[in-house]
Design a protein around this motif. Structure first.
Motif, PDB file in Angstrom:
ATOM      1  N   ARG A  51      -6.477  13.243  -6.291  1.00  0.00           N
ATOM      2  CA  ARG A  51      -5.881  12.319  -5.317  1.00  0.00           C
ATOM      3  C   ARG A  51      -5.258  11.168  -6.078  1.00  0.00           C
ATOM      4  O   ARG A  51      -5.904  10.540  -6.916  1.00  0.00           O
ATOM      5  CB  ARG A  51      -6.936  11.826  -4.315  1.00  0.00           C
ATOM      6  CG  ARG A  51      -7.536  12.972  -3.520  1.00  0.00           C
ATOM      7  CD  ARG A  51      -8.515  12.509  -2.467  1.00  0.00           C
ATOM      8  NE  ARG A  51      -9.095  13.634  -1.771  1.00  0.00           N
ATOM      9  CZ  ARG A  51      -8.551  14.218  -0.706  1.00  0.00           C
ATOM     10  NH1 ARG A  51      -7.404  13.766  -0.231  1.00  0.00           N
ATOM     11  NH2 ARG A  51      -9.134  15.234  -0.119  1.00  0.00           N
ATOM     12  N   ARG A  52      -4.015  10.895  -5.762  1.00  0.00           N
ATOM     13  CA  ARG A  52      -3.274   9.863  -6.500  1.00  0.00           C
ATOM     14  C   ARG A  52      -2.675   8.880  -5.507  1.00  0.00           C
ATOM     15  O   ARG A  52      -2.362   9.215  -4.372  1.00  0.00           O
ATOM     16  CB  ARG A  52      -2.166  10.492  -7.347  1.00  0.00           C
ATOM     17  CG  ARG A  52      -2.644  11.623  -8.235  1.00  0.00           C
ATOM     18  CD  ARG A  52      -1.530  12.205  -9.056  1.00  0.00           C
ATOM     19  NE  ARG A  52      -1.179  11.335 -10.173  1.00  0.00           N
ATOM     20  CZ  ARG A  52      -0.084  11.512 -10.919  1.00  0.00           C
ATOM     21  NH1 ARG A  52       0.756  12.469 -10.665  1.00  0.00           N
ATOM     22  NH2 ARG A  52       0.154  10.687 -11.926  1.00  0.00           N
ATOM     23  N   ASN A  53      -2.505   7.660  -5.969  1.00  0.00           N
ATOM     24  CA  ASN A  53      -1.873   6.622  -5.157  1.00  0.00           C
ATOM     25  C   ASN A  53      -0.890   5.911  -6.068  1.00  0.00           C
ATOM     26  O   ASN A  53      -1.273   5.122  -6.932  1.00  0.00           O
ATOM     27  CB  ASN A  53      -2.917   5.643  -4.607  1.00  0.00           C
ATOM     28  CG  ASN A  53      -2.331   4.655  -3.637  1.00  0.00           C
ATOM     29  OD1 ASN A  53      -1.534   3.793  -4.025  1.00  0.00           O
ATOM     30  ND2 ASN A  53      -2.709   4.777  -2.383  1.00  0.00           N
TER      31      ASN A  53
ATOM     32  N   ASP B 199      -9.514  18.775  -6.277  1.00  0.00           N
ATOM     33  CA  ASP B 199      -8.435  17.995  -5.671  1.00  0.00           C
ATOM     34  C   ASP B 199      -8.198  16.763  -6.526  1.00  0.00           C
ATOM     35  O   ASP B 199      -9.137  16.025  -6.813  1.00  0.00           O
ATOM     36  CB  ASP B 199      -8.802  17.558  -4.242  1.00  0.00           C
ATOM     37  CG  ASP B 199      -8.639  18.675  -3.244  1.00  0.00           C
ATOM     38  OD1 ASP B 199      -7.921  19.628  -3.564  1.00  0.00           O
ATOM     39  OD2 ASP B 199      -9.243  18.595  -2.163  1.00  0.00           O
TER      40      ASP B 199
ATOM     41  N   LEU C 202       0.824  -1.202   0.000  1.00  0.00           N
ATOM     42  CA  LEU C 202       0.000   0.000   0.000  1.00  0.00           C
ATOM     43  C   LEU C 202       0.859   1.253   0.000  1.00  0.00           C
ATOM     44  O   LEU C 202       1.801   1.390   0.784  1.00  0.00           O
ATOM     45  CB  LEU C 202      -0.924  -0.005   1.223  1.00  0.00           C
ATOM     46  CG  LEU C 202      -1.930  -1.152   1.301  1.00  0.00           C
ATOM     47  CD1 LEU C 202      -2.764  -1.038   2.575  1.00  0.00           C
ATOM     48  CD2 LEU C 202      -2.849  -1.135   0.085  1.00  0.00           C
TER      49      LEU C 202
ATOM     50  N   ALA D 298       0.934   5.637  -0.022  1.00  0.00           N
ATOM     51  CA  ALA D 298       0.178   6.735   0.576  1.00  0.00           C
ATOM     52  C   ALA D 298      -0.576   7.510  -0.502  1.00  0.00           C
ATOM     53  O   ALA D 298      -0.087   7.673  -1.622  1.00  0.00           O
ATOM     54  CB  ALA D 298       1.125   7.662   1.329  1.00  0.00           C
ATOM     55  N   ASN D 299      -1.770   7.965  -0.164  1.00  0.00           N
ATOM     56  CA  ASN D 299      -2.500   8.849  -1.073  1.00  0.00           C
ATOM     57  C   ASN D 299      -1.903  10.258  -1.011  1.00  0.00           C
ATOM     58  O   ASN D 299      -1.551  10.741   0.067  1.00  0.00           O
ATOM     59  CB  ASN D 299      -3.980   8.923  -0.682  1.00  0.00           C
ATOM     60  CG  ASN D 299      -4.710   7.632  -0.951  1.00  0.00           C
ATOM     61  OD1 ASN D 299      -4.538   7.044  -2.009  1.00  0.00           O
ATOM     62  ND2 ASN D 299      -5.530   7.185  -0.015  1.00  0.00           N
ATOM     63  N   THR D 300      -1.796  10.881  -2.153  1.00  0.00           N
ATOM     64  CA  THR D 300      -1.311  12.262  -2.205  1.00  0.00           C
ATOM     65  C   THR D 300      -2.399  13.153  -2.791  1.00  0.00           C
ATOM     66  O   THR D 300      -3.175  12.723  -3.649  1.00  0.00           O
ATOM     67  CB  THR D 300      -0.043  12.378  -3.067  1.00  0.00           C
ATOM     68  OG1 THR D 300      -0.325  11.911  -4.394  1.00  0.00           O
ATOM     69  CG2 THR D 300       1.086  11.553  -2.482  1.00  0.00           C
ATOM     70  N   ARG D 301      -2.462  14.388  -2.336  1.00  0.00           N
ATOM     71  CA  ARG D 301      -3.496  15.330  -2.762  1.00  0.00           C
ATOM     72  C   ARG D 301      -2.844  16.498  -3.481  1.00  0.00           C
ATOM     73  O   ARG D 301      -1.914  17.112  -2.968  1.00  0.00           O
ATOM     74  CB  ARG D 301      -4.258  15.826  -1.530  1.00  0.00           C
ATOM     75  CG  ARG D 301      -5.242  16.953  -1.777  1.00  0.00           C
ATOM     76  CD  ARG D 301      -5.959  17.311  -0.476  1.00  0.00           C
ATOM     77  NE  ARG D 301      -6.724  18.539  -0.617  1.00  0.00           N
ATOM     78  CZ  ARG D 301      -6.245  19.734  -0.347  1.00  0.00           C
ATOM     79  NH1 ARG D 301      -4.982  19.873   0.058  1.00  0.00           N
ATOM     80  NH2 ARG D 301      -7.010  20.814  -0.498  1.00  0.00           N
ATOM     81  N   ARG D 302      -3.355  16.777  -4.688  1.00  0.00           N
ATOM     82  CA  ARG D 302      -2.833  17.886  -5.471  1.00  0.00           C
ATOM     83  C   ARG D 302      -3.979  18.835  -5.806  1.00  0.00           C
ATOM     84  O   ARG D 302      -4.827  18.526  -6.653  1.00  0.00           O
ATOM     85  CB  ARG D 302      -2.191  17.371  -6.759  1.00  0.00           C
ATOM     86  CG  ARG D 302      -0.960  16.511  -6.552  1.00  0.00           C
ATOM     87  CD  ARG D 302       0.228  17.335  -6.043  1.00  0.00           C
ATOM     88  NE  ARG D 302       0.624  18.347  -6.993  1.00  0.00           N
ATOM     89  CZ  ARG D 302       1.535  18.166  -7.952  1.00  0.00           C
ATOM     90  NH1 ARG D 302       2.109  16.980  -8.095  1.00  0.00           N
ATOM     91  NH2 ARG D 302       1.859  19.145  -8.767  1.00  0.00           N
TER      92      ARG D 302
END
Length: 419
Positions: A416-418, A414, A398, A400-404
Motif C-alpha cells: 500500500r502506497r500513498n 499487498d 492528502l 489516495a492510498n493505492t494497493r499493489r
C-alpha cells in the motif's frame, strides 16, 4: 528556537517579547499584545480553564449520594431567565421551587452541555464500606426527606437490604485499593465522553504509542521495479531502541514545528521510522565510505550533506564563516562528481573547529545522551529539515492510498502506497 542562551540584545527588560495581533474581547478591534510580558499566565486545555466553560464543583461535602451543591444549583439557574419569587412562599418552599426549576432545566440540551464541563468532587459509587452513609437517606419516611429530594417514595427495610446486597456484589473499590490503587474514594469526576474529547487533542505521544509506529514486519521498496525490488523484512531487532531516551525531545520537536495533526504526524513518523532503521539508530549505518562522508545522515530525519548542516547551525543562531560554507560547497560538488569523499575530510578545512565537529556529531545522538544538546539536536534537526522542505504543506494535501498485490516466495502480499 533551541536550548542556546538568548543574547541580551534580543531581550526586553530581561524577557524575550512575543508580540501578536489579537482581537480585543472588549470592542473587537485588532490590538498587539506581548504574550511573554511579566504577569501573563499560560494555560493549555489540560488546565481546564474557566473561560472554556469548565467549573470545579467541590462544595458538597456531606458524603451522601445526593447532589447538595449550592454552587452547581446556582450554575444551572444562572443559565435561565430570572424568575420573581412567589409572594408569601416560605424559604423552604422557595428553595424547593428553585430545585424543581433546575431539575427541569437540566434536561435541556444547552444546560446539559454546560453541565458536561463540570468537574465534580464526590464519593465513588463503587465502595462497599460507606454504603449506608451514601444511601441511608432513601429509608427516610415521608416528611423526613431532605428539601432537595423531589420525590416522596422511600425504601422499605427489605428493599434497602436487597439493594445493599446487590451493590456489594458489584463493588470493587476496596479490592482495587488492596491491589495498589492510591486514589481516595472521594475524588473528582469528569463527564467521560467530554474528557476523552479533550484529551484527544493532546499530541504528546507516550513511549508505547511511539512504539506502535514501528511495524513488526514491513514491505519496503528498494528500487524502481515492482515487484522485483520489494523486500519483505522483520523490524524486531532492537526496533524502538531510541524511543526511551528521545521521546520527550521528539514530542517537543513535533509541537515546535507544528507537526500537530494526525496527517502531519503520520507523515513525519512514517518517514522517521524508516530513516532511523525502525527507531533503532540516529546515524546512517555503514556509510563512512559514502562520497558525502563525514557529513552523513544524522538525526530522526537523517540530516545529510555539509550544506544542510550549515543551514541548520545558522537556524540555531550559530556563527558559521562564509568562507567555510563556500569551501564545503565546492568540496561537496567535487566529491559528488568523483564519488569520492576525500574532498570532504575534516583536516582540509582550517575554519572547521572542534566545536563544529562536536555539533555535527551531536545531531547523530548518543546511546546514552548526557547533555541537553545530545538530546535536542537529533530531534530538532529533524524538525528543521521538515520545515525547510515545506513538508507540512505536503502532508496536508492528502493523497489516495493505492494497493499493489504481488507474490514473494509463493506468498501473496499487498503493498500500500500513498504518493
Amino acid at each position: 528556537l533551541g536550548p542556546d542562551a538568548l543574547a541580551a540584545r534580543d531581550q526586553y527588560r530581561g524577557r524575550v517579547p512575543h508580540i501578536r495581533a489579537i482581537t480585543s474581547p472588549l470592542d473587537g478591534s485588532t490590538v498587539y499584545v506581548d504574550l511573554n510580558a511579566a504577569g501573563v499566565q499560560v494555560h493549555s486545555d489540560a488546565d481546564f480553564p474557566d473561560w472554556q466553560g469548565w467549573a470545579f464543583i467541590d462544595d458538597d461535602t456531606d458524603g451522601n449520594s445526593r447532589c447538595d451543591s449550592a454552587r452547581l444549583l446556582q450554575l444551572v439557574l444562572d443559565e435561565l431567565p430570572p424568575e420573581p419569587p412567589v409572594p408569601g412562599a416560605t424559604p423552604e418552599a422557595q428553595r424547593r421551587q428553585r430545585l424543581i426549576r433546575a431539575h427541569i432545566a437540566a434536561q435541556m440540551d444547552p444546560i446539559r452541555q454546560r453541565l458536561s464541563r463540570c468537574i465534580v468532587k464526590m464519593p465513588t459509587e463503587w465502595a462497599r464500606e460507606d454504603f449506608d452513609q451514601r444511601w441511608g437517606w432513601i429509608k427516610s419516611g415521608e416528611g423526613e426527606l431532605p428539601p432537595n429530594v423531589l420525590w416522596s417514595n422511600c425504601f422499605t427495610p427489605e428493599a434497602y437490604d436487597k439493594l445493599k446486597r446487590h451493590h456489594a456484589a458489584l463493588s470493587f473499590w476496596e479490592d482495587a485499593q488492596a491491589d495498589g490503587l492510591t486514589l481516595d474514594k472521594t475524588h473528582y469526576h469528569f463527564h467521560p465522553a467530554v474528557f476523552v474529547e479533550v484529551f484527544r487533542k493532546c499530541g504528546w505521544l507516550s513511549e508505547s504509542e511511539l512504539k506502535q509506529a514501528v511495524p513488526a514486519r514491513v514491505l519496503r521498496g528498494i528500487g524502481p521495479g515492482i515487484p522485483s525490488d520489494i523486500r519483505y523484512e522483520s523490524t524486531r531487532r532492537e526496533s524502538g531502541k531510541l524511543i526511551a531516551e528521545y521521546r520527550n525531545e521528539l514530542n517537543k520537536a513535533l509541537r515546535k514545528y507544528s507537526i500537530n495533526t494526525p496527517a502531519r504526524m503520520a507523515a513525519f513518523l512514517g518517514n522517521s521510522v524508516q530513516e532511523t532503521a525502525w527507531f533503532r539508530v540516529a546515524i546512517e549505518e555503514g556509510s563512512n565510505t559514502n562520497w558525502y562522508a563525514p557529513w552523513l545522515g544524522r538525526g530522526f530525519l537523517q540530516l545529510t550533506h555539509a550544506g544542510n548542516y550549515v543551514r541548520y547551525w545558522r537556524w540555531r543562531g550559530r556563527v558559521i564563516p562564509k568562507s567555510l560554507e563556500s569551501r564545503l560547497s565546492e568540496a561537496s560538488r567535487a566529491a559528488d562528481a568523483a564519488k569520492n569523499n576525500s574532498f570532504l575530510q575534516d583536516e582540509r578545512f582550517t575554519e572547521l573547529t572542534l566545536e563544529m565537529i562536536a555539533w555535527r556529531n551531536q545531531v547523530g545522538g548518543a546511546e546514552r545522551p548526557e547533555t541537553e544538546e545530545d538530546r535536542v539536536s537529533p530531534t530538532d534537526s529533524a524538525g528543521f529539515y521538515w520545515l525547510m522542505n515545506g513538508a507540512n504543506k505536503e502532508a496536508d494535501s492528502l493523497a489516495a492510498n493505492t494497493r499493489r498485490p504481488f507474490t514473494i516466495n509463493a506468498h501473496s502480499h499487498d503493498l500500500r502506497r500513498n504518493v
